[in-house]
Scaffold this active site. Structure first.
Site, PDB file in Angstrom:
ATOM      1  N   ASP A   9     -65.418  68.259 -26.077  1.00  0.00           N
ATOM      2  CA  ASP A   9     -65.546  67.558 -27.366  1.00  0.00           C
ATOM      3  C   ASP A   9     -64.190  67.262 -27.998  1.00  0.00           C
ATOM      4  O   ASP A   9     -63.945  67.608 -29.158  1.00  0.00           O
ATOM      5  CB  ASP A   9     -66.411  68.374 -28.339  1.00  0.00           C
ATOM      6  CG  ASP A   9     -67.847  68.498 -27.886  1.00  0.00           C
ATOM      7  OD1 ASP A   9     -68.176  68.000 -26.796  1.00  0.00           O
ATOM      8  OD2 ASP A   9     -68.650  69.086 -28.627  1.00  0.00           O
TER       9      ASP A   9
ATOM     10  N   ASP B 151     -68.265  66.097 -22.319  1.00  0.00           N
ATOM     11  CA  ASP B 151     -68.623  65.241 -23.465  1.00  0.00           C
ATOM     12  C   ASP B 151     -67.425  64.937 -24.361  1.00  0.00           C
ATOM     13  O   ASP B 151     -67.549  64.934 -25.590  1.00  0.00           O
ATOM     14  CB  ASP B 151     -69.708  65.912 -24.310  1.00  0.00           C
ATOM     15  CG  ASP B 151     -70.930  66.313 -23.502  1.00  0.00           C
ATOM     16  OD1 ASP B 151     -71.217  65.659 -22.485  1.00  0.00           O
ATOM     17  OD2 ASP B 151     -71.594  67.296 -23.884  1.00  0.00           O
TER      18      ASP B 151
END
Length: 338
Positions: A161, A188
């Site tokens: 992230d 991600d």
């Protein structure tokens, strides 16, 4: 004319003169500030300079060095510029995580919610994963949720992230433009639901058992959001495994790659389910590519319903079309930090 009448007629002029005198005597709030550990008159921390800006924002020029601070930019019109020779010279770094800060969205090194943000020629890093003994966790480097953000020549370094490119408060759409940036991570690491365009950016996957470049989170078919990568380059560490272009954080995730060189071992299917074997989000996603090249390009093998765009379809994803003709804020932002 009686003296009283003359005084009444002169009163507006006297009032204006008094106000002008007060304004001239009031200290001006600087809109061009400097951050340095040694320069006279400079602020000694980046956050102190941000807090000293007027409500309408201003420019903060940051001297080379490592600035270990957790920064919050809530006002509009803030510009951060590193004054070194390259982005590596000026580093904004902190080491927070979802575990230590009470949630992913509290973990960012830089949290920017104001509109008309400009960032140029510096590095933003979250080094949580590099500290011995820290458990794996989401750890955001930059969280940007304001509208009309222009970020150029910036290195965004993290692991899971790294970049949160998302809408603003109350679901207000946020338009964001990234150019000539380097962004690295593994799980991600470009995620959120902004309307974001990435031009000529280098996106790098770090060594990990699973690498997802994107986790876009468009939640409904009528949301005007998505990520477009134009003339970017994808790379990965030799030990990066199961490298994919992305997975849908929400059911209607939208990601488009245009003329992107994929010098990474992207799996042939390209895209993965959020939870393979459990979730079923891929059927409603909007994933597309146009003229991908390099070892990771495999147009014939991509997972359905992702698609390969024709030249005419790709034209519908041009910068001007994507932002519905309103691109002046991009050129003005780039000119401001040149």
């Amino acid at each position: 004319m009686p003296a009283e009448a003359r005084l009444v007629l002169r009163w507006p002029a006297l009032l204006l003169g008094l106000l002008a005198l007060l304004w001239s005597a009031a200290p001006a709030v600087a809109r061009d500030l400097h951050v340095s550990r040694s320069a006279a008159g400079a602020y000694r921390s980046v956050q102190a300079a941000i807090d000293a800006l007027p409500d309408r924002g201003g420019v903060i020029r940051i001297a080379p060095g490592i600035w270990r601070e957790k920064l919050t930019i809530a006002r509009d019109g803030v510009t951060l510029i590193g004054t070194g020779r390259d982005p590596q010279a000026t580093v904004l770094v902190y080491g927070d995580s979802a575990k230590s800060a009470g949630g992913t969205f509290n973990s960012a090194t830089v949290t920017a919610s104001g509109d008309d943000l400009r960032i140029a020629n510096l590095t933003i890093r979250n080094d949580w994963w590099l500290q011995p003994g820290n458990p794996p966790s989401q750890a955001v480097a930059l969280s940007v949720t304001g509208d009309r953000a222009v970020i150029t020549r910036v290195r965004l370094l993290g692991h899971q992230d790294t970049l949160f490119a998302n809408k603003g408060k109350g679901g207000r759409m946020a338009r964001q433009f990234f150019s000539d940036c380097y962004i690295e991570g593994h799980v991600d690491f470009i995620f959120g639901n902004a309307k974001a365009w990435f031009r000529n950016c280098h996106i790098h996957g770090l060594a990990h058992s699973d690498v997802w470049y994107t986790a876009q989170s468009r939640a409904s078919a009528d949301e005007d959001s998505g990520y477009v990568f134009d003339r970017c380059r994808l790379t990965a560490d030799p030990d990066a495994r199961n490298v994919s272009l992305g997975r849908p954080w929400r059911d209607h995730a939208r990601v488009v790659f245009l003329n992107t060189r994929m010098d990474a071992p992207v799996m042939p299917e390209g895209w993965r389910e959020w939870y393979p074997g459990t979730s079923n989000r891929l059927p409603t996603t909007d994933y597309a590519e146009y003229r991908s090249s390099g070892r990771g390009a495999a147009p014939a093998a991509r997972a359905a319903p992702s698609r390969q765009l024709t030249r005419e379809e790709a034209a519908q994803w041009s910068l001007r079309t994507f932002f519905q003709g309103d691109v002046r804020w991009i050129s003005e932002g780039l000119e401001q930090v040149r």
